[in-house]
Design a protein around this motif. Structure first.
Motif, mmCIF file in Angstrom:
data_model
loop_
_atom_site.group_PDB
_atom_site.id
_atom_site.type_symbol
_atom_site.label_atom_id
_atom_site.label_comp_id
_atom_site.label_asym_id
_atom_site.label_seq_id
_atom_site.Cartn_x
_atom_site.Cartn_y
_atom_site.Cartn_z
ATOM 1 N N MET B 20 42.806 -44.416 -61.442
ATOM 2 C CA MET B 20 43.143 -45.681 -62.115
ATOM 3 C C MET B 20 41.901 -46.563 -62.203
ATOM 4 O O MET B 20 41.126 -46.657 -61.251
ATOM 5 N N ARG B 21 41.723 -47.189 -63.346
ATOM 6 C CA ARG B 21 40.563 -48.057 -63.508
ATOM 7 C C ARG B 21 40.654 -49.251 -62.544
ATOM 8 O O ARG B 21 41.735 -49.862 -62.421
ATOM 9 N N ASP B 24 42.429 -52.150 -64.053
ATOM 10 C CA ASP B 24 43.894 -52.143 -64.073
ATOM 11 C C ASP B 24 44.468 -52.433 -62.690
ATOM 12 O O ASP B 24 45.520 -53.057 -62.566
ATOM 13 N N ASN B 28 46.762 -55.497 -63.020
ATOM 14 C CA ASN B 28 48.178 -55.115 -63.105
ATOM 15 C C ASN B 28 48.826 -54.883 -61.746
ATOM 16 O O ASN B 28 50.025 -55.032 -61.608
ATOM 17 N N GLU B 37 39.476 -57.629 -70.003
ATOM 18 C CA GLU B 37 39.159 -56.375 -70.684
ATOM 19 C C GLU B 37 38.710 -56.691 -72.102
ATOM 20 O O GLU B 37 39.462 -57.259 -72.894
#
Lengths: 278, 155
Positions: B20-21, B24, B28, B37
């Protein structure tokens, strides 16, 4: 896809023996190539081995007048290292952006095997070699032999590059990267010419050109024609040298520039390199 | 997979996919939306964060790559006294217009001034070279960083 996060080289090589993986270090190529929309996980078509937790692959040392660079070493460490020669630093400081130089590895640049890679140009010029290891084997190969085509390398699925070895030299050189802006630009053409003189004669003469073929162009056969000449003799052969390299390069039109432009710029850089020799 | 790292001077553990970035994870999972972003491919610097005091593009960083490292986002920088100087200089010199690039610009400015408190204009432009602004034309941002480097007491 499965993620593997080895903490030792031994563990990594065991994983690669059993699974065909992408090897991800900084991620600055693979995370772009496998990116989806915001918030979604990247989609890798194969399993991924992350190298960031492997101990002992982040080092720069000099042994017998050769630079040994561990596979996990970031550009920023090389740029700030007292062991890394200026020629390499001058290439590395123009790659991508400061943040990407903090994240990315030269090993990744080599393995991405892009014709527009900047990092492979000095490696090929300097006759650099790679150490590849698998569970049961260890071998060395020149960077020139390792790059076998467009985005293709000689890496076997069970191998990984563990070290880059660069012979240290004191050549005079000219490096030029041509891009659309100073930072963040994927090169249109790169040029690295290097030479040594002794008693007014050319004792070594090397040229590597990036972005004008499937991999950086270098011809030891062409270079050898000009070694041993006096500086004036070499300069008088400028047209012949231009003709030699005009035949070696095969630029293609892409989104960054067209092939006529790349050829013209590459040859102009070659000419100014010859003019700069003294 | 449970991944531990230090975020804005506090240890956090997230239970996410290691690919996962980081962007994120921040926005998130941890609901820290100060990190923006822009391009999502490492070309604009809007997602800049500090990892062990160095600017990283969080959009290209799989979260596993920051395991056991120190991550600072704009929310963490905001608690520092240096932030006040930098933010005031950006406001005073017109260094922020639409504001979308500003968290990234402030992150790289903070990192630059920590390492080099008196940068030349060339050093400022180099440090900011991975961060794109589509409003200001950059001069106002360069002026803001110069102003901040003089403790906000310039001009």
């Amino acid at each position: 896809m499965n993620s593997y996060i080895p903490t030792s080289l031994e563990e990594a090589l065991k994983i690669l023996f059993e699974h065909d993986c992408y090897i991800l270090a900084g991620g600055t190529d693979l995370m772009v190539q496998n990116h989806r929309s915001s918030g979604l996980l990247p989609t890798f078509k194969k399993d991924v081995l992350f190298t960031s937790q492997i101990e002992g692959l982040d080092y720069i040392k000099v042994i017998n007048n050769e630079l040994h660079i561990g596979a996990n070493t970031k550009y920023i460490s090389m740029i700030e290292s007292k062991f890394v020669p200026t020629m390499l630093k001058n290439v590395f400081v123009e790659i991508a952006s400061p943040s990407i130089r903090n994240m990315a590895t030269l090993t990744g640049n080599i393995n991405n095997a892009s014709p527009a890679a900047d990092g492979t140009v000095p490696l090929i010029l300097l006759d650099a070699r790679l150490v590849l290891q698998s569970k049961d084997n260890k071998r060395e190969i020149s960077v020139d032999d390792y790059l076998i085509g467009f985005k293709k390398t000689d890496r076997k699925p069970n191998e990984m590059v563990t070290e880059i070895i660069v012979p240290l030299t004191d050549h005079k050189y000219l490096w030029r990267k041509v891009g659309s802006r100073k930072a963040e630009s994927i090169s249109k053409v790169t040029f690295l010419g290097a030479y040594k003189t002794s008693n007014n004669k050319i004792s070594d003469f090397r040229i590597a050109l990036g972005c004008v073929s499937i991999k950086p162009v270098r011809s030891k056969q062409v270079e050898s024609k000009y070694i041993g000449l006096t500086i004036d003799e070499l300069k008088n052969k400028k047209d012949e040298i231009v003709n030699d390299y005009n035949q070696l390069i095969e630029p293609v039109t892409d989104q960054r520039s067209n092939k006529e432009y790349k050829r013209k710029v590459a040859i102009n850089l070659l000419k100014s390199f010859i003019d700069s020799i003294k | 997979m449970k991944i531990k790292f230090n975020l804005n001077k506090k240890d956090v553990i997230v239970d996410v996919d290691p690919s996962m970035r980081l962007l994120d994870v921040l926005r998130n999972v941890l609901h820290l939306t100060g990190t923006k972003e822009g391009c999502g491919e490492g070309s604009c610097g809007a997602c800049s964060v500090l990892v062990d005091n160095m600017p990283y593009d969080s959009c290209l960083t799989p979260v596993i790559n920051v395991m056991n490292k120190q991550v600072m986002t704009i929310e963490g920088i905001r608690e520092s006294k240096e932030y006040e100087t930098i933010a005031n200089s950006f406001a005073k010199m017109g260094g922020s217009q639409c504001g979308f690039c500003t968290p990234g610009m402030i992150i790289v400015t903070y990192a630059l001034l920590m390492k080099n408190p008196n940068p030349s204009e060339e050093e400022i432009r180099l440090a900011l070279s991975g961060n794109i602004c589509r409003c200001t034309g950059y001069q106002a941002i360069v002026n803001a960083v110069k102003d901040a480097s003089k403790g906000g007491k310039h001009e």
